[in-house]
Write an enzyme that holds these catalytic residues in place. Structure first.
Site, mmCIF file in Angstrom:
data_model
loop_
_atom_site.group_PDB
_atom_site.id
_atom_site.type_symbol
_atom_site.label_atom_id
_atom_site.label_comp_id
_atom_site.label_asym_id
_atom_site.label_seq_id
_atom_site.Cartn_x
_atom_site.Cartn_y
_atom_site.Cartn_z
ATOM 1 N N CYS A 1 8.701 -37.763 -14.890
ATOM 2 C CA CYS A 1 6.655 -37.988 -15.367
ATOM 3 C C CYS A 1 5.557 -37.556 -13.989
ATOM 4 O O CYS A 1 4.891 -38.262 -14.312
ATOM 5 C CB CYS A 1 6.840 -38.930 -16.432
ATOM 6 S SG CYS A 1 7.502 -40.392 -15.170
ATOM 7 N N MET B 1 -5.356 -5.858 9.517
ATOM 8 C CA MET B 1 -5.683 -4.868 10.873
ATOM 9 C C MET B 1 -6.951 -3.914 10.367
ATOM 10 O O MET B 1 -6.917 -3.187 9.083
ATOM 11 C CB MET B 1 -4.480 -3.680 11.412
ATOM 12 C CG MET B 1 -5.156 -3.400 12.543
ATOM 13 S SD MET B 1 -3.551 -1.954 13.419
ATOM 14 C CE MET B 1 -3.977 -0.909 11.700
ATOM 15 N N ARG C 1 -3.949 -1.570 -6.404
ATOM 16 C CA ARG C 1 -3.065 -2.524 -6.818
ATOM 17 C C ARG C 1 -3.563 -3.878 -7.170
ATOM 18 O O ARG C 1 -4.196 -3.256 -8.474
ATOM 19 C CB ARG C 1 -3.287 -3.579 -5.022
ATOM 20 C CG ARG C 1 -4.889 -3.527 -5.299
ATOM 21 C CD ARG C 1 -4.633 -4.776 -3.474
ATOM 22 N NE ARG C 1 -5.903 -4.340 -3.219
ATOM 23 C CZ ARG C 1 -6.953 -4.825 -1.646
ATOM 24 N NH1 ARG C 1 -6.079 -4.800 -0.955
ATOM 25 N NH2 ARG C 1 -8.395 -4.571 -2.099
ATOM 26 N N TYR D 1 12.299 -32.503 -21.618
ATOM 27 C CA TYR D 1 10.860 -32.324 -21.419
ATOM 28 C C TYR D 1 10.011 -32.634 -19.592
ATOM 29 O O TYR D 1 11.093 -33.212 -18.651
ATOM 30 C CB TYR D 1 9.550 -33.647 -22.472
ATOM 31 C CG TYR D 1 10.152 -34.925 -21.746
ATOM 32 C CD1 TYR D 1 9.184 -34.835 -20.906
ATOM 33 C CD2 TYR D 1 11.051 -35.596 -22.359
ATOM 34 C CE1 TYR D 1 9.194 -36.331 -20.594
ATOM 35 C CE2 TYR D 1 11.077 -37.487 -21.842
ATOM 36 C CZ TYR D 1 10.546 -37.520 -20.549
ATOM 37 O OH TYR D 1 9.971 -38.823 -20.619
ATOM 38 N N ARG E 1 -3.564 3.449 8.364
ATOM 39 C CA ARG E 1 -2.965 2.227 7.366
ATOM 40 C C ARG E 1 -2.293 1.118 8.146
ATOM 41 O O ARG E 1 -1.297 1.307 7.963
ATOM 42 C CB ARG E 1 -4.245 2.458 5.910
ATOM 43 C CG ARG E 1 -4.340 3.701 5.803
ATOM 44 C CD ARG E 1 -3.972 4.617 4.938
ATOM 45 N NE ARG E 1 -5.458 3.898 4.036
ATOM 46 C CZ ARG E 1 -4.912 3.934 2.470
ATOM 47 N NH1 ARG E 1 -4.431 4.882 2.032
ATOM 48 N NH2 ARG E 1 -5.719 2.738 1.777
ATOM 49 N N GLY F 1 -8.020 -8.371 6.229
ATOM 50 C CA GLY F 1 -8.649 -8.159 7.402
ATOM 51 C C GLY F 1 -8.243 -8.220 8.095
ATOM 52 O O GLY F 1 -8.094 -8.441 9.620
ATOM 53 N N LYS G 1 0.922 -1.198 0.031
ATOM 54 C CA LYS G 1 0.136 0.116 0.141
ATOM 55 C C LYS G 1 0.813 1.801 -0.208
ATOM 56 O O LYS G 1 0.648 1.954 -1.304
ATOM 57 C CB LYS G 1 -1.021 -0.241 1.564
ATOM 58 C CG LYS G 1 -2.275 0.715 1.004
ATOM 59 C CD LYS G 1 -3.081 1.068 1.927
ATOM 60 C CE LYS G 1 -3.132 -0.756 2.545
ATOM 61 N NZ LYS G 1 -4.163 -0.760 3.689
ATOM 62 N N SER H 1 14.095 -40.592 -17.443
ATOM 63 C CA SER H 1 12.709 -40.447 -16.926
ATOM 64 C C SER H 1 12.552 -40.063 -15.529
ATOM 65 O O SER H 1 12.548 -41.287 -14.603
ATOM 66 C CB SER H 1 11.186 -41.132 -17.555
ATOM 67 O OG SER H 1 10.363 -40.332 -17.184
ATOM 68 N N HIS I 1 -4.662 -41.034 -3.158
ATOM 69 C CA HIS I 1 -5.421 -41.774 -4.505
ATOM 70 C C HIS I 1 -6.212 -41.475 -5.392
ATOM 71 O O HIS I 1 -6.482 -40.671 -6.286
ATOM 72 C CB HIS I 1 -5.611 -43.366 -4.216
ATOM 73 C CG HIS I 1 -5.789 -44.247 -5.022
ATOM 74 N ND1 HIS I 1 -7.187 -44.429 -5.598
ATOM 75 C CD2 HIS I 1 -5.101 -45.256 -6.094
ATOM 76 C CE1 HIS I 1 -7.035 -45.195 -6.741
ATOM 77 N NE2 HIS I 1 -5.960 -45.362 -7.116
#
Ligand code: ADP
Ligand code: MG
Ligand code: MG
Length: 885
Positions: free
Chosen positions: A836, A103, A336, A856, A92, A101, A22, A768, A452
């Site tokens: 992978c 302060m 912002r 990759y 502020r 939220g 801010k 891999s 799972h």
């Protein structure tokens, strides 16, 4: 001495760490000439020094504040506590990251019994002065003196009732005076002291309250939740007041420079006339849409619209702006970067390039990769009222409605008969796969984001809500309960995998639409990224889906899922139960053509792209009924005594299941250890691959098969398989009369394999990283146990910032990966190396893969767009793309 206080004109937007978000933006806006009420910021370092000093202001700070206050007073022409023209300020809080939220802001500080009369005289409005004063007492008492807000609201409400009015701004001078007196009395009662009258004392009390608020409970919880460090500290902004509560030519509002839900390029927001501070968000009166400001205050609207444009071009991002109008003069109080939905993020990024405001690189950095997932799935139409009965973890995005079913077989049966079902279980296991396939979505009462059910559902792109512990499932009664609600099998519910909501009944859905902006932005991503993005896919349908989302190959085909279907499982079980090689071979002969068909389909779907096929990996017991189930069955059969043949069969099965039981299946008889014990199983799979390849080559397709060995630890082990592979390939080539090529490689998922990668690369043509297992074996954590029991401790004690099963553990697992990359490329400089594991679709892990030079990443089809964007961002932020298009 350290500088702890900055006037707004001394700061800049890039000083967020010191001035807070801010404060840094107030400074920036001041310096580009916007109408920002003058003020100053006390730094986050001062906050930290306050804590180091044991909860008091560090030496010199109070003098520094007074000196700077004098400058603010001079600029504003007013003085704190001065009866002729009293300065009023807001206090502020503002940390580096916005912490909503945390302060509440204190407005109108500097008012007391004397200055309030001055203000009344100067403004000519007693009502305005008293209204401001009673607001100040209320806010200050709440924030600084910690007297609960509702006690004040109670007093306010009773006076409104007495006067017979509905809104605050209808209160008369007399009522307001009475409210103030009641407020003051309340403060006396609660603190044993009068409300502090001395303005400078008020200011210092407020400053310390902001510092203290950094460590209040809700701030700590918020930071833990959002992974924000606890030692950043908060800044304090002290700013000259402007008043939106001075009648009908005054007001206050909040607006986004573009629509944050669609991205449409129009001002979007709300305002209230004759109101102050948080009245807009507090919902006291219904605010007006910002477009109405154009009618009510056309000049102000024009001016605000121009400033909104200016701020966007200045920050090169959509802004969220707070403003106040005081008697026809506009002031900007905050800006912002605006939070936005995925759809808006993509559209804003595209439009800003289109209008020439930013370049493609900047545009790609404006979209959060994880958000993209939302766009590929159906969502609940939130415009209707929903009957939400519980909320679990948002484990896999998308929404679904269906009839509740508690068993995988049942789910499959119902789906075959044309029903849409939702599978509801305490948790799922590999035995339930067919049920998940058949269901529209999955709801579990236990398990986390990587359980799972969550992993499988994400892989399939199905909605899933996990760990919804509010629901109590009774499998016997075929129902679940939440509070007073009972849902029986066959009842319809809906789940929202993006938010975790569970809803009674069917709900209207929004279908996903991939906008042309979306497709274009992802094309831009492809032009910058260095990593190729592949998908993990086990079926031709998944492979096609993956291509549609932009995958350029398959990084992992798990063959075990192919063993699960109802047409195969009997042969798979026969293969496992076989006593002799001949018996086993007979079962394998049945499986061969089926597997060949599987591989044919996938390789064909990926025509022109590489496909990595992993040979059988899980322990064999996963294909057999569970021990508990068999114990129950055999006991029942024995008691009834009416079917000795079946009892014999089940007893044999039970014996086998017992013999396959392991103390630690994750480290047990699985992966290529199975291939060493039963080479004929791997032979069958390799032969099936080669026969499919031969057919496709004959048909004119371009196939690039990569055969992958799971869980190797040594080059000798690899040699064993690769030699057999060569023999089989030659046999198939001979028999089919066609030539083809393939490569053979290793998964790297055990530390020993990573350490000996240079040797393994003597025969392996690609690597891999299976980072799910590599994480388990490097940490020595079994994932399910860790997540269920102790992983949260590791997060709490800040040993890990995030679950290493979600974001790759760069220090540990990452180090092994670097060793393996170096080793592999030392022996085989051009070897293809990829990843992978689930990490392949997680943005920070993708960035790491880019950094260590992988070729990759491979992830589930629905994560492919996420990975494409993350790969582009990794390339852009390391600057390696310079020179590309
Ligand atoms: P938050 O971090 O909760 O947004 P702010 O510090 O932005 O808190 O303050 C909330 C509101 O208070 C602002 O939107 C604005 O309307 C009002 N406000 C803050 N400072 C001033 C000021 N100097 N003059 C007038 N209103 C102010
Ligand atoms: Mg606030
Ligand atoms: Mg604000």
């Amino acid at each position: 001495m350290k500088k702890y206080v900055y006037l707004f004109q001394e700061g800049r937007a890039d000083m967020k760490a010191l001035l807070g978000g801010k404060g840094a933006n107030l400074a920036e806006m001041t310096n580009i000439g916007l109408p920002v009420p003058t003020g100053m910021t006390i730094t986050t370092e001062a906050c930290n020094a306050y804590y180091q000093a044991g909860g008091k202001l560090p030496d010199g700070l109070s003098d520094e504040i007074k000196q700077n206050l004098a400058i603010v007073e001079e600029k504003s022409g007013k003085k704190l506590g001065n009866l002729a023209d009293p300065l009023l300020v807001s206090v502020r809080s503002g940390a580096m990251f916005s912490m909503p939220g945390m302060m509440d802001t204190i407005l109108n500080l500097g008012l007391n019994e004397q200055t309030v009369e001055s203000v009344a005289k100067i403004t000519g409005s007693q009502v305005f002065a008293y209204d401001s004063y009673r607001r100040f007492i209320q806010m200050f008492s709440d924030v600084v003196l910690e007297i609960p807000k509702y006690e004040f609201e109670h007093i306010l409400a009773s006076h409104k009732e007495k006067q017979g009015v509905k809104y605050d701004q209808e209160l008369t001078e007399e009522s307001l005076r009475a409210i103030i007196e009641d407020y003051q009395q309340l403060v006396w009662d609660k603190t044993g002291k009068p409300f502090p009258e001395e303005p400078l004392k008020q200011l210092f009390m407020a400053i310390e309250a902001v510092f203290r608020s950094w460590n209040n409970d809700r701030a700590i919880v918020y930071r833990n939740l959002n992974k924000i460090s606890h030692d950043l500290g908060t800044a304090v902004n002290i700013q000259t007041m402007v008043f939106g509560n001075r009648g009908d030519t005054s007001g206050t509002g909040v607006a986004f420079t573009r629509n944050p839900s669609t991205g449409e390029n129009v001002l979007y927001g709300e305002y209230l006339t004759n109101a102050q501070g948080e009245d807009v968000v507090a919902g006291i009166r219904t605010p007006q849409p910002i477009a109405k400001l154009a009618d009510e205050m056309p000049e102000i609207y024009k001016q605000f619209a121009a400033i909104a444009r200016q701020l966007e071009s200045h920050y090169k991002n959509m802004q969220d702006i707070e403003f106040t109008v005081e008697q026809g003069t506009l002031y900007i109080l905050q800006t912002r970067n605006g939070k936005r939905t995925a759809a808006a993020a993509v559209k804003v990024a595209y439009d800003m390039v289109d209008s020439g405001l930013i370049d493609k690189k900047d545009a790609l950095l404006l979209v959060e990769p994880n958000q993209l997932d939302q766009l590929l799935h159906r969502g609940i139409d939130d415009s209707v009222k929903l009957d939400v009965i519980a909320t679990g973890l948002p484990a896999s995005p998308g929404a679904a409605s269906g009839q509740v079913v508690f068993d995988a077989d049942e789910a499959e049966k119902w789906a075959k008969n044309g029903s849409q079902v939702l599978l509801v279980r305490n948790e799922t296991t590999p035995d339930d796969i067919h049920g998940i396939v058949a269901a529209q979505g999955v709801l579990t009462s236990r398990g986390g984001m990587t359980s799972h059910a969550a992993v499988v559902a994400r892989g399939m792109g199905k909605p899933c809500v996990c760990g919804c512990d509010a629901i109590r499932i009774d499998y016997a009664k075929k129902e679940f309960t939440v509070g007073n609600t009972t849902v029986a099998q066959g009842d319809i519910i809906s789940i929202d995998g993006a938010t975790g909501r569970v809803i009674v009944g069917a709900v209207p859905m929004r279908e996903p639409t991939l906008s042309s902006e979306y497709l274009t932005v992802l094309e831009w991503a492809d032009s910058f990224k260095k990593l190729t993005v592949r998908a993990n896919a086990d079926t031709p349908e998944d492979a096609l889906k993956a291509r549609e989302f932009g995958a350029q190959g398959i990084g992992l085909t798990r063959t075990e899922h192919m063993f699960m279907g109802q047409d195969r499982l009997p042969y798979v079980q026969q293969m496992i139960l076989a006593e002799t090689l001949d018996e086993r071979q007979a079962a394998l002969d049945h499986l061969l053509p089926m597997q060949e068909g599987d591989f044919y389909g996938i390789l064909k779907a990926m025509d022109g792209y590489p496909v990595t096929i992993r040979l059988l990996d899980p322990p064999l017991h996963e294909f057999l009924p569970s021990l508990e189930e068999l114990l129950v069955e055999t006991t029942e059969l024995r008691v009834r005594g009416n079917n000795p043949a079946l009892l014999e069969e089940k007893s044999q099965l039970l014996k086998k299941v017992r013999s396959l039981q392991e103390f630690n299946p994750m480290l047990g008889h699985r992966g290529c250890r199975l291939g060493l014990t039963y080479p004929e199983i791997y032979d069958m799979q390799m032969k099936a691959i080669f026969q499919a390849v031969a057919r496709l080559v004959k048909e004119g397709y371009t196939v690039i098969p990569e055969i992958e060995i799971p869980l190797p630890i040594d080059v000798k082990e690899m040699r064993f398989f690769i030699e057999r592979m060569a023999v089989l390939a030659d046999e198939v080539k001979q028999a089919a009369g066609v030539d083809f090529s393939y490569t053979a490689g290793s998964m790297i998922e055990l530390p020993r394999a990573a350490l000996l990668a240079d040797e393994i690369a003597e025969v392996a043509e690609f690597f891999s990283f299976g980072t799910n297992d590599l994480t388990q074996t490097t940490l020595g954590f079994s994932r399910d146990d860790a997540e269920g029991k102790f992983l949260s401790q590791y997060i709490q004690h800040k040993i890990f910032k995030e679950s290493p099963f979600i974001a790759l553990d760069r220090e540990g697992v990452g180090k092994l990966m670097k060793i393996a990359v170096a080793g592999g490329r030392k022996t085989r400089p051009n070897m293809t190396i990829g990843i992978c594991g689930e990490h392949g679709g997680e943005p920070s892990s993708v960035e790491f893969c880019h950094e260590i030079g992988l070729d990759y990443v491979s992830c589930s089809p629905y994560r492919v767009p996420v990975a494409r964007l993350a790969a582009a961002q990794a390339a852009i932020s390391t600057g390696e793309n310079i020179g590309t298009r």
